[in-house]
Motif scaffolding. Sequence first.
Motif, PDB file in Angstrom:
ATOM      1  N   SER A  32       0.897  -1.137   0.126  1.00  0.00           N
ATOM      2  CA  SER A  32      -0.070  -0.005   0.075  1.00  0.00           C
ATOM      3  C   SER A  32       0.814   1.231  -0.052  1.00  0.00           C
ATOM      4  O   SER A  32       0.427   2.358  -0.534  1.00  0.00           O
ATOM      5  N   GLN A  33       2.087   1.117   0.565  1.00  0.00           N
ATOM      6  CA  GLN A  33       2.769   2.350   0.356  1.00  0.00           C
ATOM      7  C   GLN A  33       3.240   2.600  -0.969  1.00  0.00           C
ATOM      8  O   GLN A  33       3.636   3.870  -1.349  1.00  0.00           O
ATOM      9  N   PHE A  34       3.709   1.523  -1.544  1.00  0.00           N
ATOM     10  CA  PHE A  34       3.989   1.622  -3.200  1.00  0.00           C
ATOM     11  C   PHE A  34       2.952   2.473  -3.886  1.00  0.00           C
ATOM     12  O   PHE A  34       3.021   3.364  -4.854  1.00  0.00           O
ATOM     13  N   PHE A  35       1.565   2.106  -3.624  1.00  0.00           N
ATOM     14  CA  PHE A  35       0.241   2.760  -4.246  1.00  0.00           C
ATOM     15  C   PHE A  35       0.197   4.146  -3.619  1.00  0.00           C
ATOM     16  O   PHE A  35      -0.481   4.706  -4.351  1.00  0.00           O
ATOM     17  N   ASP A  36       0.822   4.315  -2.531  1.00  0.00           N
ATOM     18  CA  ASP A  36       0.692   5.867  -2.121  1.00  0.00           C
ATOM     19  C   ASP A  36       1.434   6.588  -2.862  1.00  0.00           C
ATOM     20  O   ASP A  36       1.165   7.571  -3.511  1.00  0.00           O
ATOM     21  N   LYS A  72      -6.224   2.862 -13.918  1.00  0.00           N
ATOM     22  CA  LYS A  72      -6.103   2.934 -15.366  1.00  0.00           C
ATOM     23  C   LYS A  72      -4.747   2.961 -16.013  1.00  0.00           C
ATOM     24  O   LYS A  72      -4.572   2.163 -16.975  1.00  0.00           O
ATOM     25  N   GLN A  73      -3.904   3.476 -15.374  1.00  0.00           N
ATOM     26  CA  GLN A  73      -2.386   3.383 -15.858  1.00  0.00           C
ATOM     27  C   GLN A  73      -1.996   2.012 -15.723  1.00  0.00           C
ATOM     28  O   GLN A  73      -1.072   1.614 -16.455  1.00  0.00           O
ATOM     29  N   LEU A  74      -2.352   1.180 -14.723  1.00  0.00           N
ATOM     30  CA  LEU A  74      -1.887  -0.079 -14.343  1.00  0.00           C
ATOM     31  C   LEU A  74      -2.533  -1.225 -15.088  1.00  0.00           C
ATOM     32  O   LEU A  74      -2.319  -2.388 -15.027  1.00  0.00           O
ATOM     33  N   LYS A  75      -3.920  -0.648 -15.910  1.00  0.00           N
ATOM     34  CA  LYS A  75      -4.716  -1.718 -16.374  1.00  0.00           C
ATOM     35  C   LYS A  75      -5.280  -2.625 -15.328  1.00  0.00           C
ATOM     36  O   LYS A  75      -5.330  -3.937 -15.637  1.00  0.00           O
ATOM     37  N   LEU A  76      -5.537  -2.141 -14.153  1.00  0.00           N
ATOM     38  CA  LEU A  76      -6.227  -2.866 -12.962  1.00  0.00           C
ATOM     39  C   LEU A  76      -7.672  -2.267 -12.601  1.00  0.00           C
ATOM     40  O   LEU A  76      -7.676  -0.981 -13.070  1.00  0.00           O
ATOM     41  N   SER A  77      -8.398  -3.202 -12.019  1.00  0.00           N
ATOM     42  CA  SER A  77      -9.657  -2.672 -11.634  1.00  0.00           C
ATOM     43  C   SER A  77      -9.509  -1.767 -10.234  1.00  0.00           C
ATOM     44  O   SER A  77      -8.523  -1.774  -9.670  1.00  0.00           O
ATOM     45  N   ILE A 124       5.743  -5.667 -10.872  1.00  0.00           N
ATOM     46  CA  ILE A 124       6.654  -5.244 -11.983  1.00  0.00           C
ATOM     47  C   ILE A 124       5.978  -4.110 -12.680  1.00  0.00           C
ATOM     48  O   ILE A 124       6.855  -3.085 -12.997  1.00  0.00           O
ATOM     49  N   LYS A 125       4.651  -3.955 -13.050  1.00  0.00           N
ATOM     50  CA  LYS A 125       3.928  -2.722 -13.530  1.00  0.00           C
ATOM     51  C   LYS A 125       4.215  -1.583 -12.428  1.00  0.00           C
ATOM     52  O   LYS A 125       4.525  -0.714 -12.935  1.00  0.00           O
ATOM     53  N   ILE A 126       4.448  -1.766 -11.218  1.00  0.00           N
ATOM     54  CA  ILE A 126       4.381  -0.616 -10.469  1.00  0.00           C
ATOM     55  C   ILE A 126       5.944  -0.068 -10.338  1.00  0.00           C
ATOM     56  O   ILE A 126       6.028   1.232 -10.654  1.00  0.00           O
ATOM     57  N   ALA A 127       6.855  -0.962 -10.316  1.00  0.00           N
ATOM     58  CA  ALA A 127       8.206  -0.642 -10.438  1.00  0.00           C
ATOM     59  C   ALA A 127       8.425   0.042 -11.862  1.00  0.00           C
ATOM     60  O   ALA A 127       9.337   0.961 -11.691  1.00  0.00           O
ATOM     61  N   LEU A 164       7.126   3.691 -11.715  1.00  0.00           N
ATOM     62  CA  LEU A 164       7.710   4.382 -10.632  1.00  0.00           C
ATOM     63  C   LEU A 164       9.289   4.717 -11.106  1.00  0.00           C
ATOM     64  O   LEU A 164       9.769   5.310 -10.628  1.00  0.00           O
ATOM     65  N   GLY A 165       9.665   3.699 -11.985  1.00  0.00           N
ATOM     66  CA  GLY A 165      11.097   3.760 -12.265  1.00  0.00           C
ATOM     67  C   GLY A 165      12.122   3.141 -11.302  1.00  0.00           C
ATOM     68  O   GLY A 165      13.173   3.551 -11.016  1.00  0.00           O
ATOM     69  N   LEU A 166      11.345   2.321 -10.391  1.00  0.00           N
ATOM     70  CA  LEU A 166      12.154   1.798  -9.230  1.00  0.00           C
ATOM     71  C   LEU A 166      12.534   0.237  -9.923  1.00  0.00           C
ATOM     72  O   LEU A 166      12.104  -0.483 -10.887  1.00  0.00           O
ATOM     73  N   ASP A 167      13.534  -0.077  -8.926  1.00  0.00           N
ATOM     74  CA  ASP A 167      14.242  -1.552  -9.217  1.00  0.00           C
ATOM     75  C   ASP A 167      13.111  -2.670  -9.259  1.00  0.00           C
ATOM     76  O   ASP A 167      12.389  -2.809  -8.072  1.00  0.00           O
ATOM     77  N   ARG A 168      12.930  -3.544 -10.168  1.00  0.00           N
ATOM     78  CA  ARG A 168      11.818  -4.537 -10.208  1.00  0.00           C
ATOM     79  C   ARG A 168      12.144  -5.552  -8.879  1.00  0.00           C
ATOM     80  O   ARG A 168      11.264  -5.931  -8.272  1.00  0.00           O
ATOM     81  N   ALA A 169      13.458  -5.735  -8.707  1.00  0.00           N
ATOM     82  CA  ALA A 169      13.761  -6.583  -7.773  1.00  0.00           C
ATOM     83  C   ALA A 169      13.118  -6.092  -6.051  1.00  0.00           C
ATOM     84  O   ALA A 169      12.578  -7.056  -5.501  1.00  0.00           O
ATOM     85  N   GLU A 170      13.058  -4.888  -5.950  1.00  0.00           N
ATOM     86  CA  GLU A 170      12.436  -4.374  -4.616  1.00  0.00           C
ATOM     87  C   GLU A 170      11.206  -4.665  -4.537  1.00  0.00           C
ATOM     88  O   GLU A 170      10.611  -4.968  -3.658  1.00  0.00           O
TER      89      GLU A 170
END
Length: 110
Positions: free
Chosen positions: A5-9, A23-28, A47-50, A53-59
Amino acid sequence: MRTPSQFFDLLKEKTGSDYKTAKQLKLSSGAIAQIRSRELMSDETAIKIADYLGLDRAELLIAAAMARSDGETKEAWTAAARRMGIAASVLLSAKILTPSISGAIVCILC
């Protein structure tokens, strides 16, 4: 390590709303509400969020796996995060590390 949820923030700050994030992530919108309430997300969503946001996918993948895990499995993910150099942020978010009076970070377990 941040929680799902912090990533969603962070996403909400960037897009302006959970609706626009969906809409950006193509999720409901319901999927985002569920992720926020249960603190769980799929690896694909991580992976979509990373990428957005331009973050490392591994994180993000480790954060997602840690949120879904417990016991020895969660410990293994924590060890993997430590090896990747993100241990301090994991421990800070878990409230295991805390600032001391002098401002230095100390482990409450030590």
